[in-house]
Write a protein that holds these residues in place. Structure first.
Motif, mmCIF file in Angstrom:
data_model
loop_
_atom_site.group_PDB
_atom_site.id
_atom_site.type_symbol
_atom_site.label_atom_id
_atom_site.label_comp_id
_atom_site.label_asym_id
_atom_site.label_seq_id
_atom_site.Cartn_x
_atom_site.Cartn_y
_atom_site.Cartn_z
ATOM 1 N N ARG A 113 0.756 -1.435 -0.020
ATOM 2 C CA ARG A 113 0.131 0.126 0.066
ATOM 3 C C ARG A 113 0.917 1.375 -0.033
ATOM 4 O O ARG A 113 0.618 2.172 -0.835
ATOM 5 C CB ARG A 113 -1.020 -0.159 1.232
ATOM 6 N N GLU A 116 2.892 1.677 -3.623
ATOM 7 C CA GLU A 116 1.908 1.854 -4.449
ATOM 8 C C GLU A 116 1.564 3.515 -4.241
ATOM 9 O O GLU A 116 1.620 4.164 -5.507
ATOM 10 C CB GLU A 116 0.667 1.245 -4.582
ATOM 11 N N ALA A 117 1.365 3.989 -3.142
ATOM 12 C CA ALA A 117 1.113 5.274 -2.895
ATOM 13 C C ALA A 117 2.226 6.284 -3.304
ATOM 14 O O ALA A 117 1.956 7.406 -3.882
ATOM 15 C CB ALA A 117 0.658 5.576 -1.438
ATOM 16 N N GLY A 120 4.089 4.294 -7.142
ATOM 17 C CA GLY A 120 3.237 3.587 -8.373
ATOM 18 C C GLY A 120 3.379 4.074 -9.524
ATOM 19 O O GLY A 120 3.394 5.311 -9.801
ATOM 20 N N ALA A 123 1.841 7.236 -11.392
ATOM 21 C CA ALA A 123 1.514 7.865 -10.007
ATOM 22 C C ALA A 123 0.230 8.158 -9.485
ATOM 23 O O ALA A 123 -0.630 8.535 -9.966
ATOM 24 C CB ALA A 123 2.006 9.438 -10.031
ATOM 25 N N CYS A 124 0.133 7.514 -8.146
ATOM 26 C CA CYS A 124 -0.841 7.638 -7.100
ATOM 27 C C CYS A 124 -1.595 9.234 -7.246
ATOM 28 O O CYS A 124 -0.687 9.999 -7.061
ATOM 29 C CB CYS A 124 -0.793 7.211 -5.860
ATOM 30 N N MET A 125 -2.679 9.161 -7.415
ATOM 31 C CA MET A 125 -3.291 10.640 -7.212
ATOM 32 C C MET A 125 -3.175 11.482 -6.248
ATOM 33 O O MET A 125 -2.919 12.515 -6.155
ATOM 34 C CB MET A 125 -4.711 10.584 -7.766
ATOM 35 N N ASP A 126 -2.997 10.710 -4.826
ATOM 36 C CA ASP A 126 -2.809 11.505 -3.671
ATOM 37 C C ASP A 126 -1.492 11.124 -3.297
ATOM 38 O O ASP A 126 -1.314 11.308 -2.035
ATOM 39 C CB ASP A 126 -3.916 11.183 -2.676
ATOM 40 N N ARG A 127 -0.382 11.045 -3.920
ATOM 41 C CA ARG A 127 1.054 10.946 -3.670
ATOM 42 C C ARG A 127 1.421 12.072 -2.685
ATOM 43 O O ARG A 127 1.853 11.910 -1.770
ATOM 44 C CB ARG A 127 1.822 10.993 -4.835
ATOM 45 N N TRP A 130 0.024 12.059 0.764
ATOM 46 C CA TRP A 130 1.128 10.998 1.446
ATOM 47 C C TRP A 130 2.372 11.731 1.843
ATOM 48 O O TRP A 130 2.913 11.320 3.113
ATOM 49 C CB TRP A 130 1.042 9.619 0.730
#
Length: 177
Positions: A113, A116-117, A120, A123-127, A130
């Motif tokens: 998890r 990926e964050a 990923g 790229a994860c939309m909420d990188r 995070w």
């Protein structure tokens, strides 16, 4: 108890209230000891009991690893953040096989998890969220010795700007009483 309090006062309170949580407390403290020994006494690091952060990690408390250490370092002028995740079990011999598998799964799921964050593709939309949360944890949980020239605000800024190298590793620690 002092070592457990560094990770989470809630863990100590739960262990005092219910006997089964005492095993969780023992596992977390032993795991923390092993990781601290690996990191070395001179390294900066902060401890976080992941049940306290399960909601923003997007996992249920029962399915998340136990412990996270954030370890900011500077190598050759480059800001780096080591993330160490640990799932710990303190069990009796009869449940070794099933609890070992459970521990490995919880660790894999949590590390996956986070990877990926943070890394990923695409790229994860909420990188950025995070990275911001991790930077807040560094600021609030990493204790810098008095007189040290370390400026945690620079790590916070480097993390938020995506200019800090991040490394994740994980351990499944199973202790048999």
């Amino acid at each position: 108890i002092d070592d457990a309090n560094q990770a989470s006062g809630d863990l100590v309170l739960r262990a005092a209230k219910r006997g089964r949580n005492a095993s969780e407390l023992m596992g977390v403290v032993l795991s923390k000891y092993l990781i601290e020994d690996e990191l070395g006494s001179s390294s900066l690091h902060g401890w976080y009991f992941l049940d306290d952060y399960a909601e923003w990690l997007g996992q249920k408390e029962e399915q998340i690893a136990d412990l996270m250490a954030l370890c900011p370092v500077i190598e050759n002028g480059v800001y780096k953040l080591g993330i160490v995740i640990s799932e710990a079990k303190y069990i009796d011999q009869s449940s070794l096989s099933s609890k070992s598998k459970e521990s490995q799964k919880q660790l894999r799921d949590t590390v996956k998890r986070m990877r990926e964050a943070l890394f990923g593709e695409p790229a994860c939309m909420d990188r950025s969220l995070w990275l911001s949360r991790l930077s807040n944890l560094v600021m609030s949980g990493v204790h810098v010795p008095s007189g040290s020239m370390v400026d945690l605000a620079k790590w916070r800024d480097a993390l938020r700007d995506g200019e800090c190298e991040v490394f994740i590793r994980g351990y499944s620690h199973v202790f048999v009483s």
